[in-house]
Design a protein around this motif. Structure first.
Motif, PDB file in Angstrom:
ATOM      1  N   ILE A   1       0.830  -1.204   0.000  1.00 55.86           N
ATOM      2  CA  ILE A   1       0.000   0.000   0.000  1.00 55.86           C
ATOM      3  C   ILE A   1       0.863   1.252   0.000  1.00 55.86           C
ATOM      4  O   ILE A   1       0.588   2.231  -0.719  1.00 55.86           O
ATOM      5  CB  ILE A   1      -0.953  -0.021   1.204  1.00 55.86           C
TER       6      ILE A   1
ATOM      7  N   ASN B   1       3.908   1.460  -1.166  1.00 54.24           N
ATOM      8  CA  ASN B   1       4.498   1.574  -2.512  1.00 54.24           C
ATOM      9  C   ASN B   1       3.497   2.140  -3.507  1.00 54.24           C
ATOM     10  O   ASN B   1       3.833   2.961  -4.370  1.00 54.24           O
ATOM     11  CB  ASN B   1       4.996   0.214  -2.981  1.00 54.24           C
ATOM     12  N   ILE B   2       2.245   1.685  -3.375  1.00 52.48           N
ATOM     13  CA  ILE B   2       1.207   2.200  -4.273  1.00 52.48           C
ATOM     14  C   ILE B   2       1.008   3.689  -4.060  1.00 52.48           C
ATOM     15  O   ILE B   2       0.832   4.462  -5.017  1.00 52.48           O
ATOM     16  CB  ILE B   2      -0.101   1.423  -4.049  1.00 52.48           C
ATOM     17  N   GLN B   3       1.050   4.136  -2.781  1.00 54.46           N
ATOM     18  CA  GLN B   3       0.919   5.562  -2.516  1.00 54.46           C
ATOM     19  C   GLN B   3       2.069   6.340  -3.129  1.00 54.46           C
ATOM     20  O   GLN B   3       1.877   7.427  -3.709  1.00 54.46           O
ATOM     21  CB  GLN B   3       0.853   5.804  -1.007  1.00 54.46           C
TER      22      GLN B   3
ATOM     23  N   SER C   1       1.567   6.482  -6.748  1.00 55.66           N
ATOM     24  CA  SER C   1       0.494   7.420  -7.028  1.00 55.66           C
ATOM     25  C   SER C   1       0.999   8.858  -6.990  1.00 55.66           C
ATOM     26  O   SER C   1       0.642   9.683  -7.837  1.00 55.66           O
ATOM     27  CB  SER C   1      -0.637   7.229  -6.021  1.00 55.66           C
TER      28      SER C   1
END
Length: 328
Positions: free
Chosen positions: A174, A176-178, A181
């Protein structure tokens, strides 16, 4: 005594009539109404029985008259008696479903478009309506039990797979995804700025194209004016005269080219002659050749030249020694 017999007879007749009308009522028979026979094909009929109600839009219009298994055993044919005055849908289907919580079943006639997703049991005979049996409570309970078992199995597998390490990995994913993003947001921002620049360039290009279009329009207008004023005819005549002059010049150049070819041939012959003379001189042939080959003659010429130079110098210094001019 006779009176008792009459009473007994009346009671017996009333019982018979009551039994007949009760049977008619129980079977759903309607006296004085014209009935039509309908047949439908089902994969199974559940708790449907002979005499069960047949309804259309929730209103009873008939009863089930017969239930028979096909000879192949692949389906069940249900025969129904319904009110002939009822206008049924063009594409009718028959649905079997529980009528109450007490195990009574009914046959419901409906339009196929009202329930298009059901897997109806079709028949090759167009007179036999397609049918579908809805599951009863016992079947729904069995399906719910199977679903509960599957959910329990899934829960056990999820509990086995979802450990503390998995939770940490998900948390890192999560984060890493942030981060990705945020990078994407920054990239989108930069691209938006670049797109604004491109839009401005396109706008300037559009303006330049518009100006070019105006220029071309003015040029076309000038051409039209030239055509209308006869200038284009003058230009064409000038071009024709220029073309004629060019043809004459081309003819002159062709003649000159032929003369140049002849001159080049003569020059080539002269060069070959000069080359032969040079070769003869180099071999010592002729006066020039002997002069070049005889070093003594060269030395004599040098000495003679020196003496001539000395003589000329002396003549300039003492002209009277050599020239005696007497005038009478």
């Amino acid at each position: 005594m006779r009176r008792n017999e009459i009473v007994v007879g009346l009671v017996l007749i009333s019982g018979i009539l009551l039994l007949v009308f009760g049977t008619i009522w129980m079977k759903g028979m309607r006296l004085g109404e014209e009935e039509a026979e309908l047949r439908a094909r089902f994969s199974e009929v559940g708790q449907l029985l002979t005499g069960s109600s047949v309804k259309f839009r929730g209103v009873p219009i008939g009863r089930v008259e017969d239930i028979q298994l096909e000879q192949s055993g692949g389906a069940v044919i249900v025969t129904m008696r319904v009110d002939a005055s009822v206008r049924l849908p063009a594409e009718s289907v028959v649905l079997l479903a529980p009528e109450s919580m007490f195990g009574d079943w009914q046959a419901e006639i409906a339009a196929r478009a009202s329930f298009p997703d059901y897997a109806y049991t079709e028949s090759l005979d167009p007179q036999v309506l397609p049918g579908y049996s809805l599951p009863d409570m016992s079947r729904l309970t069995a399906v719910a039990d199977q679903i509960a078992t599957n959910l329990a199995t899934i829960s056990d597998r999820v509990e086995l797979a979802f450990t503390e390490e998995t939770a940490l990995n998900i948390s890192e994913a999560i984060e890493n995804i942030q981060g990705v993003s945020a990078q994407l947001s920054s990239l989108v921002g930069r691209q938006a700025v670049a797109l604004e620049g491109v839009a401005e360039d396109l706008e300037r290009t559009s303006e330049a194209a518009g100006q070019a279009a105006l220029t071309m329009q003015r040029a076309f207008a000038e051409v039209e004016n030239a055509i209308a004023g006869g200038k284009l005819t003058t230009i064409v005549e000038n071009v024709e005269r220029t073309s004629a002059s060019t043809d004459s010049l081309v003819q002159i150049l062709v003649a000159t080219s032929r003369e140049l070819r002849r001159t080049a041939g003569s020059a080539d012959s002269t060069f070959r002659h000069v080359s032969n003379i040079a070769a003869a001189v180099e071999r010592g042939e002729g006066s020039i050749g002997r002069l070049l080959q005889d070093t003594m003659l060269y030395t004599s010429l040098v000495e003679t030249n020196a003496e001539v130079q000395a003589l000329l110098s002396d003549i300039r210094l003492n002209p009277r020694r050599y020239i005696n001019l007497t005038i009478f």
